[in-house]
Design a protein around this motif. Structure first.
Motif, PDB file in Angstrom:
ATOM      1  N   THR A   1       0.834  -1.205   0.000  1.00  0.00           N
ATOM      2  CA  THR A   1       0.000   0.000   0.000  1.00  0.00           C
ATOM      3  C   THR A   1       0.869   1.255   0.000  1.00  0.00           C
ATOM      4  O   THR A   1       0.613   2.203  -0.767  1.00  0.00           O
TER       5      THR A   1
ATOM      6  N   ASN B   1       0.853   4.025  -2.897  1.00  0.00           N
ATOM      7  CA  ASN B   1       0.466   5.413  -2.648  1.00  0.00           C
ATOM      8  C   ASN B   1       1.539   6.394  -3.101  1.00  0.00           C
ATOM      9  O   ASN B   1       1.248   7.503  -3.529  1.00  0.00           O
TER      10      ASN B   1
ATOM     11  N   ALA C   1      -0.667   5.204  -7.524  1.00  0.00           N
ATOM     12  CA  ALA C   1      -1.948   5.745  -7.063  1.00  0.00           C
ATOM     13  C   ALA C   1      -2.194   7.135  -7.626  1.00  0.00           C
ATOM     14  O   ALA C   1      -3.327   7.494  -7.951  1.00  0.00           O
TER      15      ALA C   1
ATOM     16  N   ARG D   1      -8.168   3.058  -7.322  1.00  0.00           N
ATOM     17  CA  ARG D   1      -7.414   3.094  -6.050  1.00  0.00           C
ATOM     18  C   ARG D   1      -8.136   2.292  -4.981  1.00  0.00           C
ATOM     19  O   ARG D   1      -7.525   1.565  -4.198  1.00  0.00           O
TER      20      ARG D   1
END
Ligand SMILES: CCCCCCCCCCCCC/C=C/[C@@H](O)[C@H](COP(=O)(O)O)NC(=O)CCCCCCCCCCCCCCC
Length: 216
Positions: free
Chosen positions: A141, A145, A149, A157
């Motif tokens: 993650t 990000n 993203a 997303r």
């Protein structure tokens, strides 16, 4: 149903070796090897479970577009990423500001994979410095990000974020990599990360020089 042998003997080492062979001595990136590296990564992702299939579908689709260029009548222009960019820009085969006649240009298609390669670099860096109790979903993650993203819509997303929670833990993840003990995994990562970073950087510089980092 026959299973291709190729699908059985996945090992991360091979994938990473493929990325190694991407760069020529003049720092050109061979598209054939780049695409082969991505194929291997997709195979790896397919071993992680079906929640990732919407991601692998998109990657496969983009890989196929590039393979079609490589095997097409203008394939000679697609041998390296450098020659592809020059050919497509000189021949005005790229939509530069909004999507139009060339939704499958090599340049815009490769750019999507290139951005994903940055995710991979960040994720592998985290894996390399991880410890036994590190959480793969969190590492994934964070890497996402910081990279991909920023180029994805809210809905993508959301879907990606949900899928990341289905990632197996570090130990299983290392098993699927199929390169041996955690120490060996670390060694493979140490060897290969600089090469992935270099392929990424060479491509990034090329796209920046040609002002095509934001192709629609
Ligand atoms: C290991 C878990 C896998 C995590 C993958 C992280 C990437 C998440 C990407 C989510 C993409 C969702 C699918 C849709 C994407 C498209 O909208 C979007 C834009 O395309 P468009 O301009 O043509 O519309 N496409 C993209 O950004 C390209 C995405 C390509 C993703 C390839 C991911 C391959 C991951 C390989 C994992 C290997 C892990 C190896 C670790 C040792």
């Amino acid at each position: 149903m026959a299973v291709a042998l190729e699908d059985l003997k996945f090992t991360l080492q091979e994938v990473l070796d493929t990325f190694k062979s991407c760069l020529s001595e003049h720092k050109e990136v061979f598209l054939e090897h780049y695409v082969a590296g991505w194929r291997g990564l997709v195979r790896f992702m397919n071993c992680l479970g079906s929640v990732f299939s919407f991601i692998s579908k998109d990657a496969v689709n983009k890989i196929q577009i590039l393979v079609n260029h490589l095997n097409g009548e203008n394939g000679a222009h697609y041998v390296t990423i450098q020659s592809m960019v020059k050919y497509e820009l000189d021949s005005q085969l790229v939509d530069l500001t909004k999507r139009g006649s060339f939704p499958e240009s090599g340049c815009r298609t490769l750019l999507r994979l290139h951005r994903a390669l940055r995710w991979l670099e960040l994720f592998l860096e985290r894996l390399q410095t991880s410890t036994e109790d590190s959480n793969t979903s969190v590492m994934c993650t964070e890497a996402y990000n910081e990279s991909l993203a920023q180029h994805h819509t809210w809905i993508i997303r959301k879907a990606a974020g949900t899928a990341f929670w289905a990632l197996p833990g570090r130990a299983t993840f290392f098993d699927v990599m199929n390169v041996g003990s955690p120490e060996q995994v670390m060694a493979v990562l140490g060897d290969t990360l600089p090469l992935i970073s270099e392929v990424y950087q060479v491509t990034e510089d090329l796209y920046a020089q040609n002002n095509i980092l934001e192709l629609p």
